[in-house]
Design a protein around this motif. Structure first.
Motif, PDB file in Angstrom:
ATOM      1  N   ASN A 602       0.793  -1.231   0.000  1.00  0.00           N
ATOM      2  CA  ASN A 602       0.000   0.000   0.000  1.00  0.00           C
ATOM      3  C   ASN A 602       0.820   1.274   0.000  1.00  0.00           C
ATOM      4  N   PHE A 603       2.126   1.156  -0.153  1.00  0.00           N
ATOM      5  CA  PHE A 603       2.951   2.358  -0.176  1.00  0.00           C
ATOM      6  C   PHE A 603       4.093   2.196  -1.176  1.00  0.00           C
ATOM      7  N   ASN A 604       4.201   3.132  -2.089  1.00  0.00           N
ATOM      8  CA  ASN A 604       5.303   3.136  -3.050  1.00  0.00           C
ATOM      9  C   ASN A 604       5.964   4.495  -3.035  1.00  0.00           C
ATOM     10  N   LEU A 605       7.270   4.471  -3.054  1.00  0.00           N
ATOM     11  CA  LEU A 605       8.011   5.723  -3.069  1.00  0.00           C
ATOM     12  C   LEU A 605       9.184   5.588  -4.021  1.00  0.00           C
ATOM     13  N   SER A 606       9.412   6.627  -4.797  1.00  0.00           N
ATOM     14  CA  SER A 606      10.597   6.634  -5.644  1.00  0.00           C
ATOM     15  C   SER A 606      11.174   8.042  -5.618  1.00  0.00           C
ATOM     16  N   VAL A 607      12.443   8.137  -5.295  1.00  0.00           N
ATOM     17  CA  VAL A 607      13.116   9.432  -5.243  1.00  0.00           C
ATOM     18  C   VAL A 607      14.310   9.381  -6.184  1.00  0.00           C
ATOM     19  N   ASP A 608      14.297  10.233  -7.195  1.00  0.00           N
ATOM     20  CA  ASP A 608      15.407  10.320  -8.151  1.00  0.00           C
ATOM     21  C   ASP A 608      16.221  11.573  -7.851  1.00  0.00           C
ATOM     22  N   LEU A 609      17.527  11.446  -7.915  1.00  0.00           N
ATOM     23  CA  LEU A 609      18.406  12.613  -7.831  1.00  0.00           C
ATOM     24  C   LEU A 609      19.325  12.556  -9.048  1.00  0.00           C
ATOM     25  N   PHE A 610      19.626  13.712  -9.613  1.00  0.00           N
ATOM     26  CA  PHE A 610      20.570  13.681 -10.736  1.00  0.00           C
ATOM     27  C   PHE A 610      21.398  14.948 -10.796  1.00  0.00           C
ATOM     28  N   TYR A 611      22.566  14.822 -11.407  1.00  0.00           N
ATOM     29  CA  TYR A 611      23.428  15.958 -11.699  1.00  0.00           C
ATOM     30  C   TYR A 611      23.983  15.719 -13.092  1.00  0.00           C
ATOM     31  N   ASN A 612      23.728  16.665 -13.972  1.00  0.00           N
ATOM     32  CA  ASN A 612      24.119  16.499 -15.366  1.00  0.00           C
ATOM     33  C   ASN A 612      25.022  17.666 -15.744  1.00  0.00           C
ATOM     34  N   ALA A 613      26.289  17.397 -15.968  1.00  0.00           N
ATOM     35  CA  ALA A 613      27.231  18.445 -16.381  1.00  0.00           C
ATOM     36  C   ALA A 613      27.430  18.315 -17.881  1.00  0.00           C
ATOM     37  N   ILE A 614      27.029  19.323 -18.618  1.00  0.00           N
ATOM     38  CA  ILE A 614      27.102  19.247 -20.085  1.00  0.00           C
ATOM     39  C   ILE A 614      28.120  20.260 -20.588  1.00  0.00           C
ATOM     40  N   ASN A 615      29.233  19.745 -21.089  1.00  0.00           N
ATOM     41  CA  ASN A 615      30.247  20.633 -21.662  1.00  0.00           C
ATOM     42  C   ASN A 615      29.875  20.975 -23.091  1.00  0.00           C
ATOM     43  N   ASP A 616      30.099  22.215 -23.456  1.00  0.00           N
ATOM     44  CA  ASP A 616      29.767  22.701 -24.804  1.00  0.00           C
ATOM     45  C   ASP A 616      28.280  22.541 -25.121  1.00  0.00           C
ATOM     46  N   TYR A 617      27.469  22.770 -24.119  1.00  0.00           N
ATOM     47  CA  TYR A 617      26.007  22.736 -24.280  1.00  0.00           C
ATOM     48  C   TYR A 617      25.604  23.786 -25.315  1.00  0.00           C
ATOM     49  N   MET A 618      24.857  23.351 -26.340  1.00  0.00           N
ATOM     50  CA  MET A 618      24.476  24.271 -27.416  1.00  0.00           C
ATOM     51  C   MET A 618      23.136  24.902 -27.101  1.00  0.00           C
ATOM     52  N   TYR A 619      23.056  26.199 -27.245  1.00  0.00           N
ATOM     53  CA  TYR A 619      21.797  26.889 -26.968  1.00  0.00           C
ATOM     54  C   TYR A 619      21.749  28.190 -27.753  1.00  0.00           C
ATOM     55  N   LEU A 620      20.555  28.719 -27.897  1.00  0.00           N
ATOM     56  CA  LEU A 620      20.359  29.974 -28.620  1.00  0.00           C
ATOM     57  C   LEU A 620      20.417  31.134 -27.643  1.00  0.00           C
ATOM     58  N   ARG A 621      21.154  32.173 -28.056  1.00  0.00           N
ATOM     59  CA  ARG A 621      21.315  33.329 -27.182  1.00  0.00           C
ATOM     60  C   ARG A 621      21.175  34.595 -28.024  1.00  0.00           C
ATOM     61  N   PRO A 622      20.421  35.574 -27.528  1.00  0.00           N
ATOM     62  CA  PRO A 622      20.285  36.803 -28.325  1.00  0.00           C
ATOM     63  C   PRO A 622      21.583  37.591 -28.317  1.00  0.00           C
ATOM     64  N   THR A 623      21.973  38.088 -29.482  1.00  0.00           N
ATOM     65  CA  THR A 623      23.252  38.789 -29.558  1.00  0.00           C
ATOM     66  C   THR A 623      23.118  40.205 -30.101  1.00  0.00           C
ATOM     67  N   GLY A 624      21.927  40.579 -30.547  1.00  0.00           N
ATOM     68  CA  GLY A 624      21.800  41.933 -31.075  1.00  0.00           C
ATOM     69  C   GLY A 624      20.496  42.087 -31.815  1.00  0.00           C
ATOM     70  N   VAL A 625      20.343  43.247 -32.441  1.00  0.00           N
ATOM     71  CA  VAL A 625      19.121  43.519 -33.192  1.00  0.00           C
ATOM     72  C   VAL A 625      19.509  43.879 -34.611  1.00  0.00           C
TER      73      VAL A 625
END
Lengths: 802, 211
Positions: A602-625
């Motif tokens: 009658n009882f279920n528990l699940s606890v997830d922990l994570f740490y994700n280090a991403i080198n050279d993570y690609m993302y969009l960033r505004p740089t000007g108009v």
């Protein structure tokens, strides 16, 4: 201890048979597919004419055996009876695997039965058929949100992209019947081309632990499995018919399964869905309709020793995109954001006008497997996918009827995979993958967002699993991938120079042939090779029969996708110019995670922990108009940073009183770049609680009330702009960063099942979403600048199992 | 694809006998199969150069003095590489308005990349889906939509042909906008008001002079 005790009990019967024999056979009966122990299997010892029964852990012990042959006949309800002969020359250990059919039936018909995990040590959650059926009218992305830590990034309400622990698009692999979906998944507005109704079971695996599927699953893997094959003469089917008030939509899905004892089988499944304009609490969301048709057929022969499968699936989606989200320039965007109400509100309609998407996806798969005694199983698979994506924009004149974006992506994949499971305490799996992909983009009168390219992938992997003892299991894997992208792209010379490509990439310019003149363009032929290594190691430790700990480390590597490399143009619904970069490196993620799980009746528990280090993570960033004759546009460029993401996901289920259950799922995630600035589009803290009453004696009736509480995201990067209104000279703020306030929604769901005959059941489900018609906007909906999210929705669904 | 299916069947026949040796053959065939597959694929020819039919590179507003055909003011904005090219538009103003004079202005929209005049697409083919909006800042000038202007089906004047009365000497800016698929437009304010449309043209000319 229990094991010895039970064995002792079982063998009291065999004791009288004492001869001058003193050999012992220890045995274990397991499910063939996932190695779960089979309790209470009947074992007949032919030479002794005795029956014994496997214990709770599937184990058994036969003592006082003589040298020579011993024949065991093992049977279990729902399993195929198996006869095995063992040549006893000393004490022996034997694992007996049974084809366990009954659980497959359970998956379809009975809730709460055992289901099959795809991995052993990764953070995996399985969605069962009964859960999937509740999402029959919706999409894959909606259903996956049942899993704590899974959210979605939406464009309106019909384009729902799953997001696992804050990562989405190219960082997730989606497998449909063991075929990796290749459907321009880099795009945030490109929802996975899957009919949720074709799935019987969906596994969500967080992180890159499942190396056999790919080495670039920085976010995770979604594994969609059709129904399992049952080796008996049967014919059954299912039809679901649903309707909803919001959008005045309907959905219909039907499937039929035929199987024979010989192993032959055939399944067909088809779905139809349609809705018109949705409603927010205070207004219509003009042009938000959907039309979807899908069809799949599967046939083959499946026996323990060998089998083959042919599979074809087709899906066509025509999706309207909110009219008010089509904007001309940044001033239009400022006006849209500041007005707080969509500019275009019309009466309800089923019409699908521009802007819209029309996507067709075909998947053909052929698979053959053969099992070799004392060796393992060899699989060979070939699949072909054809994805056609048409995106229509509001354009001048005749062009309005022509797609502005027209991409045909064809993918051929060949996969050979060998499972060495002769020794169940130490299994190996290795495989080779080869893939060829061709993207074709004809001329549409608009500069191509993604160029024509050919892509070659080659991968090899080895995974292994060691069961060290009853409590500890370790698995690990290593994978190498080679990718080559060979593109042909026309660049504007002005852009080419602005990017500095004239200095770095002069050698890839293709000179025009005689008589050709590219004018202000130049043709480039970038060819990039990427070598990627990925690895994982994980363990599962059973603390006791109720609780376990998982720990996992994975290294994954993802090369830049075509959008990250080649994007070069105006993105209309965002009023921004997106620029790729040919210089991008693969991003490399190191993820460590751990899970504590506790399960009892009658009882279920699940606890997830994570740490994700991403080198050279690609993302969009505004740089000007950038100024143009059409007004100003912010420029967003793909950049790389060393990002870190960490968080926790919790799921609790507790039967707190007779017939009452409380369930909670909560997740918290944080993401930062190398300068400790928050990452964009991170899900905010959210917690969902539901209380459910169920009464199996009264037509399996259940009713539940759910509270969905999403907090305001208070950590976000400030990508706002101050722009000068050129005609008035006033400074205006373009606030594209501030997340909307948090919200709290209440949902209601109830269902009952009526037996129409012995084999026919009718399930009636009634639901109300957003019961109090609350107005809200979701930070992870790309159309949040333009309109509120959906208001109250009444749904009725009838399901007939026959 | 047919080739692959055939290979597939052959393989099945090969492996009816279960023995270890065949496994390596199995993998070998797999690789062979791929070679066939890659060689089968049609090598893509060079893609056709994009024809950018929608781009408006040159926007010209030509004002002619009703009383003196030689008194012409031209406002020209050239964005040579279109809306998503990195080059900023270059604006040139030729001539000055004469205080007290009345001018008739027309608009020209041109795509220099494809060498195509786009004006007619707006004025003749789709006037109902377009609307010009003007704005001034610092200039003492009065605008009316001309009697000869294109009239939309809803009765609103498009704003293609306009009449401008330069009042007193002043310097300021003049903005021209062209909206597409507006939800509502209104010419009762002669400068024009719209809602819900997307901008096809949005240019501000600064340093416009009335002398």
């Amino acid at each position: 201890m229990k094991y010895y005790f039970m064995s002792l009990m079982l063998f009291v019967f065999g004791l009288h048979h004492a001869q001058n024999c003193n050999l012992t056979l220890l045995g274990e009966v397991k499910d063939f597919h996932d190695g779960t122990p089979i309790t209470a299997a009947n074992i007949y010892i032919k030479q002794l004419d005795k029956y014994i029964i496997s214990d709770f852990d599937g184990k058994f012990k036969i003592e006082d055996l003589c040298k020579g042959e011993i024949t065991l006949v093992i049977s279990h309800i729902g399993c195929e009876t198996k006869t095995t002969t063992i040549n006893m020359s000393g004490d022996a250990y034997k694992t007996i695997v049974l084809e366990h059919h009954i659980e497959e039936l359970n998956e379809v018909a009975v809730k709460g039965s055992t289901y099959r995990n795809t991995t052993k040590t990764a953070q995996e959650t399985v969605l069962k058929t009964s859960t999937i059926e509740q999402y029959s009218r919706l999409s894959l992305g909606d259903a996956l949100k049942e899993v704590s830590g899974v959210s979605s990034i939406n464009t309106g309400n019909n384009i729902v992209k799953p997001m696992i622990n804050g990562l989405h698009s190219s960082r997730l692999l989606i497998l449909n019947n063991n075929v990796r979906l290749q459907d321009q998944e880099w795009g945030v507005e490109h929802a996975p081309n899957i009919d949720i109704n074709s799935a019987n079971q969906i596994s969500v695996i967080k992180g890159a632990g499942a190396l056999a599927y790919g080495g670039d699953a920085i976010g995770g893997v979604v594994v969609i499995k059709p129904g399992r094959i049952i080796r008996k003469d049967s014919l059954y089917g299912k039809t679901i018919l649903g309707g909803q008030t919001n959008g005045r939509g309907y959905n219909l899905t039907s499937s039929l399964h035929k199987s024979y004892k010989s192993g032959w089988y055939a399944n067909v499944q088809g779905s139809l869905k349609q809705n018109g304009d949705f409603e927010a609490p205070d207004y219509n969301l003009t042009n938000t309709g959907l039309q979807s048709q899908s069809f799949s057929v599967q046939t083959g022969k499946h026996t323990f020793e060998s089998g083959f499968e042919l599979f074809y699936s087709y899906i066509n989606n025509e999706i309207a995109i909110l009219s008010s989200s089509h904007i001309g320039n940044v001033n239009d965007l400022i006006n849209a954001i500041n007005s707080r109400e969509p500019a275009i509100i019309r009466d309800f309609s089923y019409n699908i006008d521009n802007p819209k998407q029309e996507v067709t996806h075909h998947l053909v798969k052929g698979k053959y497997f053969k099992r070799f005694k004392n060796f393992g199983k060899v699989n060979l698979q070939y699949d072909y996918q054809n994805n056609q994506r048409l995106e229509f924009d509001i354009r001048r004149g005749e062009l309005n009827n022509e797609a502005a974006l027209d991409l045909t992506l064809q993918t051929h994949t060949l996969l050979a995979d060998v499972n060495l499971d002769a020794n169940l305490n130490h299994k190996f799996n290795f495989g080779v993958l080869a893939r060829y992909q061709d993207n074709h983009a004809p001329n549409t009168g608009v500069r191509r967002l993604i160029p024509n390219y050919e892509k070659y992938d080659f991968g090899v992997y080895l995974t292994s699993e060691w069961r060290l003892n009853d409590k500890l299991l370790i698995d690990g894997g290593l994978r190498y991938d080679f990718n080559r992208v060979d593109a042909l792209k026309f660049y504007r010379i002005s852009r080419w120079i602005e990017r500095g490509y004239d200095e770095d990439f002069a050698d890839i310019v293709v000179p025009p042939e005689d008589g050709e003149d590219f004018g202000s363009d130049l043709l480039a032929n970038p060819v990039f090779d990427f070598h990627n290594i990925s690895a994982s190691i994980g363990s599962r430790y059973d603390l006791n029969s109720n609780s376990y700990i998982l720990a996992n480390f994975s290294l994954s590597s993802r090369p830049p996708n075509p959008a990250e490399l080649f994007s070069d143009g105006l993105h209309h619904s965002a009023a921004r110019i997106e620029l790729g970069d040919l210089r991008l490196n693969p991003e490399i993620a190191h993820r460590i995670s751990t899970t504590y799980g506790y399960e009892n009746t009658n009882f279920n528990l699940s606890v997830d922990l994570f740490y994700n280090a991403i080198n050279d993570y690609m993302y969009l960033r505004p740089t000007g108009v950038l100024q143009s004759n059409r007004g100003a546009f912010p420029v967003w460029e793909y950049e790389q940073t060393n990002a870190k993401l960490f968080g926790t996901d919790v799921t609790v289920s507790y039967d707190f009183a007779d017939r009452f259950n409380w369930r909670n799922k909560t997740s918290l995630i944080k993401g930062y770049d190398a300068n400790d600035q928050p990452l964009i589009d991170m899900p905010s803290f959210n917690t969902t609680n539901s209380i459910r009453y169920s009464n199996n004696n009264w037509y399996n009736f259940s009713a539940s009330i759910q509270s969905e509480w999403v907090f305001e995201q208070n950590e976000f990067p400030d990508f706002n702009f101050v722009l000068e209104n050129p005609s008035t000279g006033e400074e205006v703020l373009l606030d594209i960063s501030t997340p909307p306030p948090g919200y709290h929604l209440i949902h209601f769901q109830s269902e009952a099942t009526f037996a129409l005959s012995n084999t026919t059941h009718l399930n009636v489900a009634l639901g109300i979403n957003n019961l109090f018609d609350t107005s809200y906007r979701n930070y992870l909906n790309r159309l949040r600048y333009f309109a509120n999210d959906l208001g109250r929705n009444l749904t009725l669904q009838l399901k007939l199992n026959y | 694809m047919n080739t692959n299916k055939t290979n597939f069947k052959t393989m099945k026949i090969n492996y009816i006998n279960s023995n270890f040796m065949k496994t390596s053959k199995f993998l070998l065939s797999a690789i062979l199969c791929l070679t066939v597959l890659v060689s089968c694929s049609d090598d893509d020819d060079t893609p056709s150069q994009p024809n950018e039919e929608e781009v408006i590179t040159n926007v010209t507003l030509t004002f002619t003095n009703d009383a003196d055909a030689t008194d012409i003011v031209v406002l020209l904005s050239v964005d040579a590489d279109g809306e998503d090219g990195p080059l900023a538009p270059v604006q040139t103003i030729t001539g000055n308005f004469t205080a007290g004079a009345t001018y008739t202005a027309t608009v020209n929209l041109f795509n220099a990349i494809e060498n195509e005049d786009i004006t007619v697409e707006v004025t003749d083919e789709e006037p109902d889906e377009h609307f010009f909006v003007y704005a001034i800042n610092g200039l003492d000038i009065t605008l009316t939509r001309s009697a000869n202007d294109v009239v939309r089906t809803d009765g609103n004047k498009l704003g293609f042909e306009t009449t401008w009365v330069a009042n007193t000497a002043s310097t300021g800016s003049l903005t021209i906008q062209l909206f597409h698929e507006s939800e509502s437009v209104d010419d009762s304010n002669e400068f024009g008001i719209q809602s819900g449309g997307s901008a096809d043209v949005d240019i501000t000319f600064t340093g416009v002079d009335i002398q």
